[in-house]
Design an enzyme around this catalytic site. Structure first.
Site, PDB file in Angstrom:
ATOM      1  N   PHE A 191       0.981  -1.149  -0.174  1.00 20.08           N
ATOM      2  CA  PHE A 191       0.072   0.168   0.014  1.00 20.08           C
ATOM      3  C   PHE A 191       0.901   1.342   0.091  1.00 20.08           C
ATOM      4  CE2 PHE A 191      -2.112   3.524   1.679  1.00 20.08           C
ATOM      5  CZ  PHE A 191      -3.565   3.355   1.039  1.00 20.08           C
ATOM      6  N   THR A 204       2.315  24.173  -4.914  1.00 20.03           N
ATOM      7  CA  THR A 204       2.054  25.337  -3.883  1.00 20.03           C
ATOM      8  C   THR A 204       2.562  25.430  -2.466  1.00 20.03           C
ATOM      9  OG1 THR A 204       0.167  26.127  -5.030  1.00 20.03           O
ATOM     10  CG2 THR A 204       0.273  27.172  -3.043  1.00 20.03           C
ATOM     11  N   ASP A 223       9.155   2.940   1.746  1.00 21.86           N
ATOM     12  CA  ASP A 223       8.003   3.761   2.073  1.00 21.86           C
ATOM     13  C   ASP A 223       7.553   3.534   3.511  1.00 21.86           C
ATOM     14  OD1 ASP A 223       5.534   4.708   2.551  1.00 21.86           O
ATOM     15  OD2 ASP A 223       4.338   4.092   0.879  1.00 21.86           O
ATOM     16  N   LYS A 280       1.952  10.655   8.385  1.00 18.31           N
ATOM     17  CA  LYS A 280       1.272  10.029   9.456  1.00 18.31           C
ATOM     18  C   LYS A 280       1.780  10.530  10.837  1.00 18.31           C
ATOM     19  CE  LYS A 280      -0.810   5.812   7.743  1.00 18.31           C
ATOM     20  NZ  LYS A 280      -2.073   5.885   8.045  1.00 18.31           N
TER      21      LYS A 280
END
Lengths: 470, 470
Positions: free
Chosen positions: A190, A351, A299, A330
Site C-alpha cells: 500500500f 504551492t 515507504d 502520519k
C-alpha cells in the site's frame, strides 16, 4: 475456564499504574459505540470529543473513553492533547506560523532551513542529508516516484539536457518525453491512492477498482511463517523465491520497453496485512536494485516515527545505505521524503510543499521522544504486547494465529474476516479501539506513550472478548 | 515624458488612503531582493518575516516591505495576519483542533458536519450540496478523477456490482478492473503535478518531462483576442473550432477503446498564461459533456475563493447546473471538491482527508468576506486594475499587450520572457511582488482586501518600471 485464568494473570500484571499524569486511568464506557450522539454516516465509526481525549484515550461524543490502539490510522505520535503540544500553542511567537501558510518552495519563513535541520534532518535516515517536505503521504510517494523517474532518465541520457523530441512529446503525454518507465511494487503493498501511488498499491480491491492504471511489474511479497525465528529455513526459501521473481520482472519489463526506474516497498506491509520480511531480504533487494540500476524507495509512511522500536523500521536492516528514498507522513504530522544527493528533486514543486505549522509540532514531538526515551518504552511495551499475543493465540488456537510484530507495531490473524470484524466491535464496546488490516488481521498501532500498563489493560479486555467468541 | 505623466496621474488617484487598520501604508524597501539576510537557495525567491507581514504587505528578513500581488501563488485569501484569524487562534476552545488531527473519514470531531455546513456548504456551487475535503489541490483533483471513473464504470455496467473479472484484474493493474478510461483536458491547462493530475496538465515542460503518463486526449483551449468585447466574432469562431475538436476527440478516444469518462477544465487557465474563454464556450462544453455521457469537472483551485469578483469563476457562466464536480484549494486553505449526488465518492478515502484546523480558518475567512463585502471590493478594485493595465499597454505598446481579467484575477503579456522576468525583478526591488505565468505573461493575484488605493500604488510603481524598460 481458560478465559478466567487469563483474566487473573493479566490483572495481577496490570497493577503497575501508568506514570503519565496527562493520561486517564482506564477506559470508561457509557454506551455501545457508536452511541446515540454519534450519527453513523457512511464510513464514519463514531464522532469524537477531541477536547476531552487525553494521552492513550480517545473520548467519543457520548462520553465513552476508549484506550486507543489505532490512533487515527497510526497518525498520532504521542497521544491526544499532549501537554508539550498544548504549550506550544500557547506561545504567541508561534501564532503567525498557523495563520500565514507560505508557498514554502519560493517564500519560506525566516530560518526555515534551521527548523528543518532541528526537526526532520535530526532523524534523517543513514546516508541521507536532504529532505523534501510535502502535505501528505500520497503526495510524498507521488513526488518520490517522479524524482526516481527524472533521475533514471538523466542516467539514461548520460547528461541533463533533454532532446527536442523529449521536449515536444512530453507536453502531449507521449514517449520519449513522458517515457515508458515503471515502478516495481509488491502484491499486498500500500503506497497511497492517488493515481501514481495507486499503480503500486495492491492491498484491497476497493482501492483500485475502476481506476485506470499503469502496466507496471508486481512482485510477490514473502509470505512468511511466524514466529520468524522458528521458521528461518522455510522463510529464507520463500524470500529467495520472491527475490528471484523480482529479478525476473526487472528483466522482463526492460525487454518490454518499460524499464523499472525504481522499486518501492514498505519495511512491513501494513494495510496489506502486517506482512514482515527479514533484514536479509531487504539487504538483498537493495542489492538487486543497485545491480539493475533501479532506485530503491522505502515507504515508511506507516512504519516510520518510532512504533517499531526504532525511529525508522529500516534501521532494523542494519545498513549504512538502506535506500535512495525514504518517504514518511502520519506520525511525522505532515509528509515528505528523504533522498540521497543523486536524486535531487530540482523539479519537484507545488504551492504549499508541506506546512510549517506541522513542522512546529513535529520538532516538539521529537523532543518528547528523546526526553522520555520513548523508543525504549516502545521496545519494552511492544515485547509485553507480543508476548501477550503469543499467550492468547496459544489459549485460543481456533481464533488467533500468526502473532507478529516489531515494537508495538504488532498484528495477529483471526480465523476469518467476519469473526475479526465482530471481535473489533466487541472490543470497542469494552473500551478498546483496534484496527483491521489484510483479509482477517488485527493491527495494533498505539501511540509511542503506550506503556506496559496499557498493554495489560488491553490484554485483559481482549482475552475476555476472545473467550466470548471461543 | 510619458512615464512622468503616468506618475502624476496615478499619484493624484492614489490620494484616497486604504481603510484597513491592519494594513501598512505602502512599500518600504531597504535593500534589493533577495537581500543579504535572505540566503538564495535554488528556487527560493527570498526568506520572509511572516510575523511582521500584514494585510497586503509581505515583509522579508531584511525588513523590506512589499505590496503583494502574488499572495503565495494565490493562496492567501484575506492578507497576512488578519486580526480575525489571530483572534481565532487566541480562543482556547480551538486548541485541540490544532493539536489532534483526526482521520476525518472515520473519526470526525463532534459537530464536524455542522462546521462543514457553516463553511464549505455555505459556498457550494449551484446544484451541489455535497463536498469531499482533501489536503491539497492535487489530491482533490486526483480523487475527483477517481470519482468520475467510478461513476462512469457504474454507468457502463448499469449496476454497482463488478464482475469477477473486474475484481481479479484490478489488483494487477489490468483492464477491465483498471479500465482503459480517459480524462479529456486542454492544452495549456494546469491541474496539479501528481501523476493522474499531471496527465491533464499541459502548461510547462518542466512539470511533465521524464514522468510516465496516460494516453488521454488533449483539446485546444481557445486562443482569444483581447479585450474580449472587441473581438466577439473572431473569438466565437475560435471557440467553435475548439469545441468541434473536443467532440472529435471524444469520438476518437471512444473508438480507440479509451472512452472519455470526464472533461476537466479551469474557468480561466492560470498557470498556462491566464487564458480566458466566454461563458458561451463553457455552456456549450458542458452540453457536449452531457451529450457524450462524460462528467464535467471545473477545476477552481486557482480561480475559486473570490478573486474573479464572484466566489466561483464558474458563476460568470450563469448556469444553474455548471458542473458535476468543482475542485478547490489555495484560498480555501485546504483542498476538496463539491460534487453532484450522482458522483457519490463512497470509495474515496485516505488517512487525513483534509484538516479541521484549516476549516476553522476558512469559516472565519468566509465571515470576513461577507461582513466586509469583499466580493464587491474585488469587483471594484479589479476594474481599476484592468483599466490601469489598458492605459499602460496603450502607453507602452512595445512592452505590454493583451491586458485581460475578471475581478482582480488579471494578467498582461510582456513582449518576451526575458523582459517579463526583468520587469518582475525590477518591480520587486521597488516594493511590489508579482507572478509570471504562461510564456511571457504577468499574473496579478492580490488578496481579496486589495483596494483601489493599492491598485494605484501598484500602477505608479509599475509604470515607472515600464518607463525604464521602454
Amino acid at each position: 475456564p481458560v478465559s478466567l485464568l487469563l483474566w487473573s494473570r493479566y490483572i495481577s500484571k496490570a497493577a503497575a499504574k501508568a506514570q503519565l499524569d496527562y493520561d486517564y486511568d482506564g477506559p470508561l464506557m457509557k454506551t455501545t459505540v457508536p452511541g446515540p450522539r454519534s450519527q453513523n454516516v457512511g464510513a464514519v465509526n463514531f464522532f469524537c470529543n477531541y477536547d476531552d481525549s487525553r494521552g492513550n484515550y480517545l473520548v467519543d461524543v457520548d462520553g465513552n473513553r476508549m484506550l486507543d490502539l489505532y490512533t487515527q490510522i497510526s497518525s498520532i505520535p504521542i497521544g491526544y492533547n499532549h501537554p508539550a503540544l498544548l504549550k506550544l500553542m500557547a506561545n504567541p511567537n508561534n501564532l503567525s506560523t498557523f495563520v500565514n501558510r507560505p508557498a514554502l518552495g519560493i517564500l519560506p519563513p525566516e530560518n526555515f532551513p534551521d527548523k528543518i535541520t532541528e526537526s526532520l534532518i535530526s532523524v534523517a535516515p543513514s546516508g541521507m542529508t536532504r529532505v523534501q517536505t510535502m502535505a501528505c503521504g500520497s503526495c510524498s510517494n507521488e513526488n518520490a516516484f517522479k524524482s526516481m523517474f527524472i533521475w533514471y532518465r538523466n542516467k539514461e541520457r548520460g547528461h541533463n539536457s533533454p532532446s527536442e523530441e523529449d521536449l515536444s512529446t512530453c507536453m502531449i503525454n507521449q514517449a520519449p518525453g513522458c517515457p515508458d518507465l515503471s515502478i516495481l511494487s509488491f502484491m499486498g503493498g500500500f503506497h497511497g491512492r492517488t493515481m501514481g501511488c495507486l499503480a503500486t498499491t495492491h492491498s484491497k480491491i476497493i482501492h483500485k477498482l475502476d481506476v485506470p492504471s499503469f502496466d507496471w511489474p508486481i512482485a510477490p511479497f514473502p509470505r512468511l511463517q511466524y514466529p520468524l525465528e522458528e521458521f528461518t529455513r522455510e522463510n529464507a526459501q520463500e524470500e529467495a523465491r520472491c527475490l528471484e521473481e523480482v529479478e525476473d520482472l526487472i528483466v522482463k519489463w526492460r525487454q518490454k520497453g518499460r524499464p523499472v526506474a525504481g522499486i518501492v516497498i514498505e519495511p512491513i506491509q501494513a494495510e496489506g496485512g502486517d506482512n514482515h520480511a527479514s533484514p536479509d531480504f531487504f539487504r538483498k533487494l537493495r542489492g538487486i536494485a543497485r545491480k539493475h540500476g533501479c532506485a530503491f524507495h522505502a515507504d515508511e509512511v506507516q512504519t516510520g516515527g518510532g512504533s517499531t522500536g526504532k525511529f525508522w523500521a529500516h534501521e532494523h536492516w542494519g545498513m549504512e545505505d538502506p535506500a535512495d528514498i525514504v518517504s514518511f507522513s502520519k506520525k511525522l504530522l505532515s509528509g515528505g521524503y528523504f533522498y540521497r544527493d543523486e536524486l535531487q528533486p530540482y523539479r519537484i514543486f507545488n504551492t504549499w510543499m508541506g506546512d510549517p505549522s506541522k513542522n512546529l509540532f513535529l520538532a516538539e514531538v521529537l523532543n518528547v521522544i528523546r526526553r522520555e526515551n520513548l523508543l525504549e518504552e516502545v521496545a519494552r511495551s511492544g515485547k509485553a504486547l507480543l508476548d501477550g499475543l503469543y499467550d492468547l493465540q496459544a489459549q485460543f488456537p481456533g481464533l488467533l494465529s500468526r502473532a507478529r510484530g516489531q515494537g508495538t507495531f504488532c498484528a495477529v490473524d483471526v480465523c476469518d474476516a467476519a469473526t475479526r470484524d465482530r471481535i473489533l466491535l466487541q472490543t470497542r464496546d469494552k473500551g478498546v479501539i483496534l484496527g483491521g488490516c489484510g483479509e482477517s488481521s488485527i493491527r495494533f498501532r498505539p501511540a509511542l506513550i503506550f506503556r506496559d500498563y496499557h498493554v495489560h489493560l488491553f490484554l485483559n479486555i481482549f482475552s475476555d472478548v476472545l473467550a466470548h467468541n471461543k
